[in-house]
Design a protein around this motif. Structure first.
Motif, PDB file in Angstrom:
ATOM      1  N   LEU A  26       0.761  -1.411   0.113  1.00 51.57           N
ATOM      2  CA  LEU A  26      -0.249   0.138  -0.285  1.00 51.57           C
ATOM      3  C   LEU A  26       0.213   1.425   0.079  1.00 51.57           C
ATOM      4  O   LEU A  26       1.987   1.258   0.299  1.00 51.57           O
ATOM      5  CB  LEU A  26      -0.746   0.079   1.342  1.00 51.57           C
ATOM      6  N   ASN A  27       0.257   2.784  -1.253  1.00 53.92           N
ATOM      7  CA  ASN A  27       1.385   3.242  -0.893  1.00 53.92           C
ATOM      8  C   ASN A  27       0.336   4.870  -0.944  1.00 53.92           C
ATOM      9  O   ASN A  27      -0.789   4.590  -0.735  1.00 53.92           O
ATOM     10  CB  ASN A  27       1.731   3.625  -1.883  1.00 53.92           C
ATOM     11  N   VAL A  28       0.367   5.442   0.023  1.00 56.46           N
ATOM     12  CA  VAL A  28       0.040   6.752   0.686  1.00 56.46           C
ATOM     13  C   VAL A  28       0.499   7.775   0.341  1.00 56.46           C
ATOM     14  O   VAL A  28       1.488   7.956   0.789  1.00 56.46           O
ATOM     15  CB  VAL A  28      -0.702   6.198   2.043  1.00 56.46           C
ATOM     16  N   MET A  29       0.314   8.847  -0.188  1.00 59.02           N
ATOM     17  CA  MET A  29       0.688  10.326  -0.873  1.00 59.02           C
ATOM     18  C   MET A  29       0.187  11.106   0.199  1.00 59.02           C
ATOM     19  O   MET A  29      -0.578  11.097   1.063  1.00 59.02           O
ATOM     20  CB  MET A  29      -0.172  10.233  -1.840  1.00 59.02           C
ATOM     21  N   GLU A  30       0.912  12.289   0.075  1.00 55.45           N
ATOM     22  CA  GLU A  30       1.895  13.591   1.049  1.00 55.45           C
ATOM     23  C   GLU A  30      -0.607  14.068   0.697  1.00 55.45           C
ATOM     24  O   GLU A  30      -0.399  14.008  -0.253  1.00 55.45           O
ATOM     25  CB  GLU A  30       2.480  14.606   1.548  1.00 55.45           C
ATOM     26  N   HIS A  31      -1.242  14.484   2.441  1.00 58.17           N
ATOM     27  CA  HIS A  31      -2.510  15.018   2.405  1.00 58.17           C
ATOM     28  C   HIS A  31      -3.179  13.952   1.793  1.00 58.17           C
ATOM     29  O   HIS A  31      -4.708  14.533   1.466  1.00 58.17           O
ATOM     30  CB  HIS A  31      -2.119  16.217   1.315  1.00 58.17           C
ATOM     31  N   GLU A  32      -2.989  13.048   0.672  1.00 63.52           N
ATOM     32  CA  GLU A  32      -4.516  12.194   1.042  1.00 63.52           C
ATOM     33  C   GLU A  32      -5.519  12.068   2.121  1.00 63.52           C
ATOM     34  O   GLU A  32      -4.509  12.075   3.282  1.00 63.52           O
ATOM     35  CB  GLU A  32      -3.821  10.662   0.730  1.00 63.52           C
ATOM     36  N   PHE A  33      -6.741  11.139   1.948  1.00 60.82           N
ATOM     37  CA  PHE A  33      -7.628  10.968   3.366  1.00 60.82           C
ATOM     38  C   PHE A  33      -7.899  10.245   2.355  1.00 60.82           C
ATOM     39  O   PHE A  33      -8.810   9.186   1.712  1.00 60.82           O
ATOM     40  CB  PHE A  33      -8.853  12.123   3.000  1.00 60.82           C
ATOM     41  N   ASN A 182     -16.805  15.433  10.190  1.00 61.12           N
ATOM     42  CA  ASN A 182     -16.386  17.233   9.587  1.00 61.12           C
ATOM     43  C   ASN A 182     -15.036  18.007  10.396  1.00 61.12           C
ATOM     44  O   ASN A 182     -14.586  18.208   9.477  1.00 61.12           O
ATOM     45  CB  ASN A 182     -17.511  18.329  10.609  1.00 61.12           C
ATOM     46  N   LEU A 183     -14.942  17.473  11.613  1.00 58.10           N
ATOM     47  CA  LEU A 183     -13.462  17.571  12.212  1.00 58.10           C
ATOM     48  C   LEU A 183     -12.316  17.062  11.290  1.00 58.10           C
ATOM     49  O   LEU A 183     -11.671  18.198  11.485  1.00 58.10           O
ATOM     50  CB  LEU A 183     -13.620  17.601  13.582  1.00 58.10           C
ATOM     51  N   ILE A 184     -12.205  15.673  11.477  1.00 55.37           N
ATOM     52  CA  ILE A 184     -11.399  15.089  10.273  1.00 55.37           C
ATOM     53  C   ILE A 184     -11.329  15.599   9.037  1.00 55.37           C
ATOM     54  O   ILE A 184     -10.196  15.967   8.531  1.00 55.37           O
ATOM     55  CB  ILE A 184     -12.090  13.513  10.551  1.00 55.37           C
ATOM     56  N   HIS A 185     -13.026  15.756   8.053  1.00 51.72           N
ATOM     57  CA  HIS A 185     -12.863  16.795   7.038  1.00 51.72           C
ATOM     58  C   HIS A 185     -11.972  18.248   6.802  1.00 51.72           C
ATOM     59  O   HIS A 185     -10.740  18.165   6.503  1.00 51.72           O
ATOM     60  CB  HIS A 185     -13.686  16.602   6.443  1.00 51.72           C
ATOM     61  N   HIS A 188      -8.540  17.544   7.247  1.00 51.22           N
ATOM     62  CA  HIS A 188      -7.868  17.083   5.997  1.00 51.22           C
ATOM     63  C   HIS A 188      -7.499  18.932   4.842  1.00 51.22           C
ATOM     64  O   HIS A 188      -6.451  18.551   4.220  1.00 51.22           O
ATOM     65  CB  HIS A 188      -8.823  15.827   5.228  1.00 51.22           C
ATOM     66  N   GLU A 189      -8.664  19.063   5.174  1.00 54.53           N
ATOM     67  CA  GLU A 189      -8.162  20.544   4.095  1.00 54.53           C
ATOM     68  C   GLU A 189      -7.117  21.190   4.292  1.00 54.53           C
ATOM     69  O   GLU A 189      -6.805  21.987   3.513  1.00 54.53           O
ATOM     70  CB  GLU A 189     -10.125  21.153   3.889  1.00 54.53           C
ATOM     71  N   ASP A 200     -17.195   0.603   8.811  1.00 49.46           N
ATOM     72  CA  ASP A 200     -18.531   1.742   8.475  1.00 49.46           C
ATOM     73  C   ASP A 200     -18.686   2.359   7.022  1.00 49.46           C
ATOM     74  O   ASP A 200     -18.428   2.901   7.345  1.00 49.46           O
ATOM     75  CB  ASP A 200     -18.986   2.536   9.738  1.00 49.46           C
ATOM     76  N   GLU A 201     -19.336   1.145   6.167  1.00 53.19           N
ATOM     77  CA  GLU A 201     -19.815   1.971   4.174  1.00 53.19           C
ATOM     78  C   GLU A 201     -19.418   3.381   4.958  1.00 53.19           C
ATOM     79  O   GLU A 201     -18.848   3.762   3.400  1.00 53.19           O
ATOM     80  CB  GLU A 201     -20.417   0.778   4.033  1.00 53.19           C
ATOM     81  N   GLY A 202     -20.493   3.213   5.700  1.00 53.80           N
ATOM     82  CA  GLY A 202     -21.434   5.192   5.209  1.00 53.80           C
ATOM     83  C   GLY A 202     -20.052   6.545   5.575  1.00 53.80           C
ATOM     84  O   GLY A 202     -19.894   7.465   5.002  1.00 53.80           O
ATOM     85  N   ILE A 203     -18.896   5.701   6.994  1.00 52.24           N
ATOM     86  CA  ILE A 203     -17.661   6.581   6.974  1.00 52.24           C
ATOM     87  C   ILE A 203     -16.798   6.609   5.713  1.00 52.24           C
ATOM     88  O   ILE A 203     -16.388   7.687   5.866  1.00 52.24           O
ATOM     89  CB  ILE A 203     -17.513   6.561   8.593  1.00 52.24           C
ATOM     90  N   ALA A 204     -16.483   5.454   5.705  1.00 56.23           N
ATOM     91  CA  ALA A 204     -15.714   5.265   4.798  1.00 56.23           C
ATOM     92  C   ALA A 204     -15.899   5.499   3.433  1.00 56.23           C
ATOM     93  O   ALA A 204     -14.645   6.475   2.310  1.00 56.23           O
ATOM     94  CB  ALA A 204     -15.326   3.677   4.544  1.00 56.23           C
ATOM     95  N   ARG A 205     -17.309   5.962   2.899  1.00 54.91           N
ATOM     96  CA  ARG A 205     -17.820   6.893   1.669  1.00 54.91           C
ATOM     97  C   ARG A 205     -17.310   8.817   1.993  1.00 54.91           C
ATOM     98  O   ARG A 205     -17.381   8.487   0.624  1.00 54.91           O
ATOM     99  CB  ARG A 205     -18.924   6.789   1.381  1.00 54.91           C
ATOM    100  N   GLN A 206     -17.276   8.816   2.695  1.00 56.87           N
ATOM    101  CA  GLN A 206     -16.199  10.251   2.761  1.00 56.87           C
ATOM    102  C   GLN A 206     -15.329  10.035   2.610  1.00 56.87           C
ATOM    103  O   GLN A 206     -14.468  11.738   2.701  1.00 56.87           O
ATOM    104  CB  GLN A 206     -16.259  10.592   5.158  1.00 56.87           C
ATOM    105  N   ALA A 207     -14.957   9.739   2.624  1.00 55.08           N
ATOM    106  CA  ALA A 207     -12.725   9.588   2.277  1.00 55.08           C
ATOM    107  C   ALA A 207     -12.172   9.593   0.469  1.00 55.08           C
ATOM    108  O   ALA A 207     -13.735   9.308  -0.254  1.00 55.08           O
ATOM    109  CB  ALA A 207     -12.207   8.311   2.680  1.00 55.08           C
TER     110      ALA A 207
END
Length: 231
Positions: A26-33, A182-185, A188-189, A200-207
């Motif tokens: 797995l690779n995760v880039m800087e600033h990804e969510f 909302n705070l996590i978003h 990220h921003e 939780d699929e609903g939470i996951a879809r917010q990423a």
């Protein structure tokens, strides 16, 4: 920022080998969510422990910001956790005898920061999560949502390059859950890299990206530019 290559973790339970992670890359880039999604027993918690430097793999390579994590000593791993990773846990993990202020300050004491800088960071972090008026309350004087906000502030205060959130809404009601999301978003921003562990699929879809794990293997990795987030 995050590079995992062919990570394997095997546990021996009752004489039987359990492949908690079976060749995960797995690779995760800087600033990804990124949301890592899986059911109980899928391997997502073990993967979180690897990413968070809470455990080490039996096989494979792991790099944070180009640094080989698998070669670090226990002391060096602790330093990595304290300086590069901000943790938000499902159980909040606040010390009950300490105030919100003191809980947020504790990792900064471990970092050896002077008192003036610690105060500035703690007050700024608690203000960002809307708890500047509750900083001297202890956890039992705060609601579940407020306790999780303290945990978010604690993660922010160390100014980590990565925020790792493990089921951050798992113990919260729906309103408090969305408040935390909302705070996590917002984080990220503002440029933070976020890895969110959830069932939780609903939470996951917010990423903006969802990585699904099953039986210790990544089974899908998708991006959703039209994710269902509405602040």
């Amino acid at each position: 920022m995050i590079e995992l290559e062919n990570i394997k973790k095997i546990y021996n339970l009752g004489g039987e080998e359990v492949h908690a992670l079976d060749g995960v890359s797995l690779n995760v880039m800087e600033h990804e969510f990124v949301a890592i999604v899986g059911a109980s027993g899928s391997g997502k918690s073990t993967l979180m422990n690897m990413i968070g430097c809470l455990d080490t793999p039996d096989e494979g390579e792991y790099y944070i910001d180009g640094q080989d994590v698998t070669s670090l000593t226990e002391r060096e791993l602790a330093t990595m956790r304290n300086r590069k990773i901000g943790f938000i846990f499902q159980q909040f993990n606040l010390l009950p005898k300490l105030t919100a202020y003191e809980n947020v300050e504790l990792p900064l004491i471990y970092q050896g920061l002077p008192a003036k800088e610690r105060r500035e960071r703690v007050e700024t972090a608690l203000e960002r999560v809307g708890l500047s008026k509750r900083m001297y309350h202890k956890p039992n004087q705060l609601s579940g949502g407020q306790q999780q906000r303290v945990a978010v502030a604690r993660a922010l205060a160390t100014r980590p390059s990565l925020i790792l959130a493990d089921e951050p809404t798992g113990n919260l009601d729906s309103k408090s859950s969305q408040d935390i999301m909302n705070l996590i978003h917002e984080l990220h921003e503002q440029g933070n890299t976020i890895i969110l562990i959830t069932h939780d699929e609903g939470i996951a879809r917010q990423a903006e990206r969802q990585v699904r794990i099953m039986d210790g293997k990544i089974v899908s990795d998708t991006r959703d530019t039209a994710r269902g987030y509405d602040a």
